[in-house]
Design a protein around this motif. Structure first.
Motif, PDB file in Angstrom:
ATOM      1  N   GLU A 135      37.839  -7.455 -15.305  1.00  0.00           N
ATOM      2  CA  GLU A 135      39.158  -7.241 -15.910  1.00  0.00           C
ATOM      3  C   GLU A 135      39.504  -5.757 -15.832  1.00  0.00           C
ATOM      4  OE1 GLU A 135      36.690  -8.801 -17.514  1.00  0.00           O
ATOM      5  OE2 GLU A 135      37.388 -10.728 -18.253  1.00  0.00           O
ATOM      6  N   PRO A 136      40.780  -5.445 -15.647  1.00  0.00           N
ATOM      7  CA  PRO A 136      41.155  -4.023 -15.594  1.00  0.00           C
ATOM      8  C   PRO A 136      41.126  -3.430 -16.996  1.00  0.00           C
ATOM      9  CG  PRO A 136      43.102  -5.385 -15.419  1.00  0.00           C
ATOM     10  CD  PRO A 136      41.935  -6.331 -15.481  1.00  0.00           C
ATOM     11  N   GLY A 137      39.927  -3.350 -17.559  1.00  0.00           N
ATOM     12  CA  GLY A 137      39.787  -3.049 -18.980  1.00  0.00           C
ATOM     13  C   GLY A 137      39.440  -1.618 -19.284  1.00  0.00           C
ATOM     14  N   LEU A 421      48.917  -3.819 -12.162  1.00  0.00           N
ATOM     15  CA  LEU A 421      47.693  -3.678 -12.963  1.00  0.00           C
ATOM     16  C   LEU A 421      46.461  -4.325 -12.318  1.00  0.00           C
ATOM     17  CD1 LEU A 421      46.501  -2.597 -15.567  1.00  0.00           C
ATOM     18  CD2 LEU A 421      47.110  -4.737 -16.689  1.00  0.00           C
ATOM     19  N   TYR A 422      46.640  -5.492 -11.767  1.00  0.00           N
ATOM     20  CA  TYR A 422      45.493  -6.238 -11.236  1.00  0.00           C
ATOM     21  C   TYR A 422      45.379  -5.974  -9.734  1.00  0.00           C
ATOM     22  CZ  TYR A 422      45.594  -8.561 -15.730  1.00  0.00           C
ATOM     23  OH  TYR A 422      45.576  -8.808 -17.076  1.00  0.00           O
ATOM     24  N   ARG A 424      44.307  -6.395  -5.877  1.00  0.00           N
ATOM     25  CA  ARG A 424      44.087  -7.493  -4.936  1.00  0.00           C
ATOM     26  C   ARG A 424      43.652  -6.894  -3.595  1.00  0.00           C
ATOM     27  NH1 ARG A 424      44.443 -10.021  -9.147  1.00  0.00           N
ATOM     28  NH2 ARG A 424      46.401 -10.751  -9.995  1.00  0.00           N
ATOM     29  N   LEU A 449      46.303 -18.643  -7.257  1.00  0.00           N
ATOM     30  CA  LEU A 449      45.134 -18.027  -7.902  1.00  0.00           C
ATOM     31  C   LEU A 449      45.449 -16.639  -8.459  1.00  0.00           C
ATOM     32  CD1 LEU A 449      41.476 -18.144  -6.957  1.00  0.00           C
ATOM     33  CD2 LEU A 449      42.480 -15.888  -7.162  1.00  0.00           C
ATOM     34  N   TYR A 450      46.171 -15.848  -7.678  1.00  0.00           N
ATOM     35  CA  TYR A 450      46.472 -14.490  -8.140  1.00  0.00           C
ATOM     36  C   TYR A 450      47.371 -14.509  -9.385  1.00  0.00           C
ATOM     37  CZ  TYR A 450      44.579 -12.845  -3.677  1.00  0.00           C
ATOM     38  OH  TYR A 450      43.767 -12.580  -2.614  1.00  0.00           O
ATOM     39  N   ASP A 451      48.159 -15.569  -9.518  1.00  0.00           N
ATOM     40  CA  ASP A 451      49.016 -15.665 -10.703  1.00  0.00           C
ATOM     41  C   ASP A 451      48.194 -15.908 -11.961  1.00  0.00           C
ATOM     42  OD1 ASP A 451      51.403 -15.224  -9.521  1.00  0.00           O
ATOM     43  OD2 ASP A 451      52.093 -17.292  -9.538  1.00  0.00           O
ATOM     44  N   TYR A 452      47.146 -16.690 -11.808  1.00  0.00           N
ATOM     45  CA  TYR A 452      46.455 -17.184 -13.000  1.00  0.00           C
ATOM     46  C   TYR A 452      45.119 -16.519 -13.274  1.00  0.00           C
ATOM     47  CZ  TYR A 452      50.056 -20.742 -12.958  1.00  0.00           C
ATOM     48  OH  TYR A 452      51.271 -21.372 -12.994  1.00  0.00           O
ATOM     49  N   THR A 453      44.713 -15.617 -12.427  1.00  0.00           N
ATOM     50  CA  THR A 453      43.454 -14.929 -12.718  1.00  0.00           C
ATOM     51  C   THR A 453      43.739 -13.658 -13.508  1.00  0.00           C
ATOM     52  OG1 THR A 453      41.418 -14.014 -11.827  1.00  0.00           O
ATOM     53  CG2 THR A 453      43.420 -13.594 -10.566  1.00  0.00           C
ATOM     54  N   LEU A 454      42.811 -13.305 -14.361  1.00  0.00           N
ATOM     55  CA  LEU A 454      42.929 -12.061 -15.127  1.00  0.00           C
ATOM     56  C   LEU A 454      41.897 -11.047 -14.651  1.00  0.00           C
ATOM     57  CD1 LEU A 454      43.552 -13.645 -18.623  1.00  0.00           C
ATOM     58  CD2 LEU A 454      45.181 -12.307 -17.296  1.00  0.00           C
TER      59      LEU A 454
END
Lengths: 491, 528
Positions: A135-137, A421-422, A424, A449-454
């Motif tokens: 996660e981009p945490g 933010l995420y 790819r 997949l890219y829509d629903y992954t965090l």
């Protein structure tokens, strides 16, 4: 056989007609995601499955080439190409152009969008890549997985999982020469160390010596695999207060070392300058040249007071000679790109395997471009010294860390263009004249997949083959301590 | 002999009572636990989400459990769903006990395992997947007993075990025990040992595929820690505050926080502070609550913090307009949530992105919320959108715990300081930093037309003026109520007369700043 498969699939798929045939042609491109319109693709890439954003209930996609057509009909908004037919089509169309026509039924009305093209390059991309899912945490983690993905299909497997390693932080996985038998990554924490895969054998190394300011951080292999060049960094994360920028990560100190794996992990320090610690230059992101005769790295020669003057922290691109037989640095440092003078900062340089280009990330300042929206990829032609900007490659979000394919024709990089933010993985092609093509996202079996992954896909790296180890091998290695152990061969 | 009709009647009676007790218990004692359990997960009605369950054992139990848990969002439905699941489990246990030859007591004895499972639901991390895991195993055993020929039954049991582990997870270990007892009674003693050995091997064999530790492989989907203490009433009150805050009902948060003030809990105070700030009453209510210095203004987030604290910590930043820190905290709340996905945190991240104008990022989150049953973006945006405080625009660098810098910039970004000003003033007061308080107060509030200082600020200012031996004119410049000045003199007299004994002062002045200033001390753990 492939031709037969293609013809058969085309026959089956075109066996019936629908209202789509009666749709009037339009001028607009279809609202597809990922954006695959007008891209150049390798002839061995997995199907470019995509979806339409305008919620159609029926979609028909015709991919037309010189060897025939492929028609895919779907009952929803997702378009998935059959793998066998896709492979046969790309094989037949190497070096040619495919035309993609999308027709969709939206709100009961059929729309035929303006066609777009796919250029099928004859140059294959290295078939595997690894990345870190996290996660981009803001440098905080809970679950981390290092994953290997086959770019020719959708097969994916986990090569390291921190759930099995006591929750420790795992840094990204780096190949040498795009060779699956030469790679490393770091596991932090008490059980951790550098996991070295050399010649298909796994080792856990704890490389340290007196005077090193930290464990090994960023780095890369020498083409021979004998050496690794690394930075050691004291890394400080801080937060921006204003909108638009979230985080800054800077080094309060950093230096370079070379590790000789053949001589009991002997550490070769960067030539000293005896400056007091406070005034020392910051050096980081080292890599060897394609021939192994030099080390490229980034240096902030006179770092400002940090973090207050972070916007004045700028790294330029340098090169220092390296003597491979003797295992020593040269004495003369060349500045390849004085980014500081341009009010830019350079990070993550990597030489193309053919030695012609050195690609890197430029941002306005600092040394952590993934959090800089303005971060772009750029390269320098090492034969002429000319800077090559890559406007077609770069987009609005941070475009940073890249990895070359072994034939120097493709590179993968991480991009935040989709949502800011995420990250790819995106691929781009560079032709023999050094002209880059519009990049495309790593295709997925399910295009949503890219829509629903965090998760972010961090530090994508290309490889010529599958790695010879699995997540359980890593756990076994950690449990055995620092002993060398042979890795499994084969996938 | 108890006849079949009596069996049925007894079971109906016991089951009916059990159902009533379950529903009443969960609805009255743990309603906010159930709401919160729904917030702790993010159930998407997508194929990708369905397939993601295959990455761990117990996929069927977990998928079905999470599917049902999403209905906990609706008031009363959580207790009803749990009741139905536990009643199904009770019925199956009764049937299983009968199969094992305990006909006489089956209807009553079955209450024990079902009630024990229900008791576990008092824990925050114990969920429906676990109960459904048990139910699937009991169903498998029922199917097993339908096979009459021992050899065929044994073969079926062997074949069933791996599938049961994949579908139900660790509860499948019940199966060889039940099947073993059943087979033993039918004279097939070999089956007991064989089924147990095969069952013990399944998790070990599947572990590399699922990437689980040995402990996880034999316990999934059971949580790593089981709650054996029953109802945690304090946590229920805290979760009530959080849930009501998440639904935007801040008046209700304030009311419930006032009721829970006696708990002297930092998180209760934290929500009370935000609720008061939303009404512009923070300085008026600040010392009505237990204030462990500034730890209830901003919940400290560190590697030692528990997930609940981490997930609550974003609320104040969002309220104040510090969107970077709100995003940071919400992201941490998501990362450290038990399932790594939380509908509540996702809503907050969507709200932050909307407030920031990050349209693409907001779209991503809203698309995910659109794939849920109860968090679809339509109609929810109001709850997610920011309340209107000016956002922090000025840029500088700060550490995560440098709250003063954020508050100063936030206050500076609004002509009258906004709600951040009260937070900043209270932050300095709770740190007993009168000088910093006075500097901020003088910058924003001194001489402000029509402004009457709240008693808290007046009391703090009197400390400063007394320390500086300020002239009477200075006192008038601050417009402090003469009654407060008289109180201050009285407090000082009592304080000196009684050698700083708090007992004498606490009755009349215990809720005032002078008392806090003199007697609030940090404990070793860092609390008052």
């Amino acid at each position: 056989m492939k031709q037969l498969l293609l013809l058969l699939s085309c026959f089956l798929l075109t066996a019936c007609t629908s209202g789509a045939d009666r749709a009037a042609p339009g001028d607009e491109l279809p609202p597809i995601y990922p954006d695959y319109a007008g891209v150049t693709i390798p002839c061995n890439i997995a199907p470019l499955n995509f979806m339409l954003r305008n919620n159609p209930d029926r979609v028909e996609v015709r991919v037309s080439g010189a060897s025939g057509d492929m028609l895919v009909k779907t009952g929803g908004h997702k378009v998935r190409f059959p793998l066998a037919g896709w492979r046969a089509l790309l094989e037949a169309e190497k070096g040619r152009t495919l035309t993609v026509t999308v027709t969709a039924r939206v709100g009961g009305r059929w729309i035929r969008y303006a066609p777009f093209i796919w250029e099928v390059a004859g140059d294959k991309i290295d078939p595997f890549l690894s990345y870190r899912l996290i996660e981009p945490g803001y440098e905080v983690w809970n679950d981390i997985q290092l994953v290997e993905r086959c770019a020719e299909s959708f097969d994916e497997r986990v090569i390291a999982d921190n759930n099995l390693a006591g929750g420790a932080c795992m840094n990204c996985h780096i190949y040498g020469n795009q060779d699956p038998a030469l790679s490393f990554f770091h596991i932090r924490g008490g059980q951790g160390g550098m996991i070295l895969n050399r010649g298909g054998r796994l080792e856990k190394l704890n490389v340290s010596s007196e005077g090193m300011i930290s464990p090994l951080v960023y780095g890369g292999f020498h083409p021979t695999g004998r050496y690794g060049v690394f930075s050691t960094n004291i890394i400080v994360p801080v937060f921006h207060t204003g909108q638009g920028e979230q985080m800054e990560v800077y080094d309060s100190a950093s230096e370079l070392v070379v590790v000789d794996f053949d001589r009991d992990n002997l550490i070769i320090p960067f030539p000293g300058d005896n400056a007091p610690v406070a005034a020392k230059p910051l050096r980081t992101f080292p890599v060897f040249s394609a021939a192994g005769d030099a080390v490229y790295y980034c240096e902030a020669t006179e770092p400002p007071a940090l973090p207050g003057s972070i916007r004045h922290l700028r790294y330029s691109l340098h090169r220092i000679a390296f003597d491979t037989p003797g295992g020593s640095f040269g004495r003369v440092v060349d500045t390849l790109f004085d980014a500081s003078a341009e009010r830019l900062s350079v990070c993550h340089p990597k030489a193309s395997p053919d030695g012609r280009y050195l690609m890197y990330t430029v941002s306005d300042y600092g040394a952590f471009p993934v959090w800089h929206r303005e971060a772009d990829l750029q390269m320098i032609d090492l034969r002429s010294g000319r800077i090559v900007e890559l406007p077609i490659v770069n987009a609005g979000g941070a475009d940073s860390y890249h990895s070359w394919s072994s034939d120097s024709r493709w590179f993968v990089f991480s991009s935040r263009r989709d949502d800011g933010l995420y990250t790819r993985p995106y691929f781009s092609y560079i032709d023999s004249a050094g002209i880059a093509s519009k990049p495309f996202a790593l295709p997925q079996r399910d295009p949503s997949l890219y829509d629903y992954t965090l998760k972010s896909f961090n530090i994508p790296e290309l490889s010529k083959g599958p790695l010879p180890f699995s997540a359980t091998d890593i756990v076994s290695l950690l449990n055995r301590g620092n002993h060398t152990r042979p890795a499994r061969t084969g996938r | 002999m108890i006849t079949v009709a009596k069996h049925t009647k007894l079971q109906l009676l016991a089951g009916g009572l059990f159902a009533v007790c379950c529903f009443t218990f969960f609805q009255s004692a743990l309603p906010y636990h159930l709401f919160f359990k729904e917030e702790m997960q993010l159930f998407l009605l997508t194929g990708e989400h369905f397939l993601s369950y295959a990455g761990k054992p117990a996929w069927l139990a977990c998928y079905a459990g999470d599917f049902l848990t999403q209905f906990f969002y609706l008031r009363g439905v959580g207790a009803l769903t749990l009741t139905l699941v536990l009643c199904a489990e009770y019925t199956l246990w009764a049937q299983v006990l009968r199969r094992l030859g305990r006909r006489r007591y089956a209807a009553v004895a079955a209450l024990l395992p079902a009630a024990a499972d229900g008791f576990m639901h008092c824990g925050l991390y114990y969920g429906l997947p676990t109960s459904l895991s048990i139910i699937l195993t009991l169903l498998a055993f029922e199917a097993f007993t339908l096979i009459k020929r021992p050899a065929v039954a044994f073969a079926a049991g062997v074949l069933l075990l791996p599938g049961l582990y994949i579908a139900a997870g660790a509860s499948f270990l019940l199966f060889p025990l039940l099947a073993g007892v059943y087979s033993w009674r039918r004279g097939n003693r070999f089956a007991v040992v064989a089924l147990l050995l095969i069952a013990a091997a399944c998790p070990a064999i599947a572990r590399p595929y699922y990437l689980l530790t040995p402990g996880q492989a034999y316990s999934y989907p059971f949580p790593s820690s089981i709650n054996l203490r029953g109802v945690d009433r304090t946590r229920e009150k805290i979760l009530a505050l959080s849930v009501e805050a998440g639904r935007g009902r801040w008046d209700e948060v304030g009311r419930r926080a006032a009721e829970a003030a006696g708990l002297s809990n930092p998180i209760v105070t934290y929500f009370a502070n935000i609720a008061a700030s939303k009404q512009g009453r923070l300085p008026d209510s600040l010392l009505n609550y237990y204030q462990p210095f500034t730890r209830a203004l901003f919940l400290p987030v560190s590697p030692q913090s528990d997930w609940l604290t981490i997930s609550f910590s974003q609320e104040v930043f969002f309220h104040l307009g510090d969107m970077n820190m709100a995003q940071h905290s919400a992201m941490l709340g998501m990362i450290f949530s038990p399932r790594r996905r939380s509908s509540r945190m996702l809503e907050r991240l969507a709200g932050i992105s909307l407030a920031n104008g990050d349209v693409q990022l907001a779209d991503k989150y809203l698309r995910m919320l659109d794939a849920t049953l109860f968090h679809r973006s339509h109609g929810r945006v109001l709850h997610m959108s920011h309340g209107g405080s000016p956002l922090l625009m000025q840029d500088t660098l700060r550490t995560a715990s440098d709250y003063a810098t954020s508050l100063e910039l936030l206050a500076g970004s609004c002509p009258d300081g906004g709600c951040a000003l009260d937070y900043l003033l209270c932050y300095h007061l709770l740190n007993k930093d009168i000088r910093a308080f006075a500097t901020v107060y003088d910058r924003y509030l001194r001489g402000k037309e029509g402004y009457v200082a709240p008693r808290l600020y007046a009391e703090a200012m009197l400390i400063r003026l007394a320390a500086e031996k300020a002239p009477a004119g200075e006192l008038q410049a601050y417009g402090i109520d003469p009654g407060i000045v008289s109180d201050f003199m009285e407090y000082t007299r009592l304080y000196e007369q009684n050698n700083a004994a708090p007992g004498v002062l606490s009755g009349r002045f215990g809720r005032g700043y002078w008392f806090y200033y003199h007697f609030a001390r940090k404990r070793e753990e860092g609390e008052v």
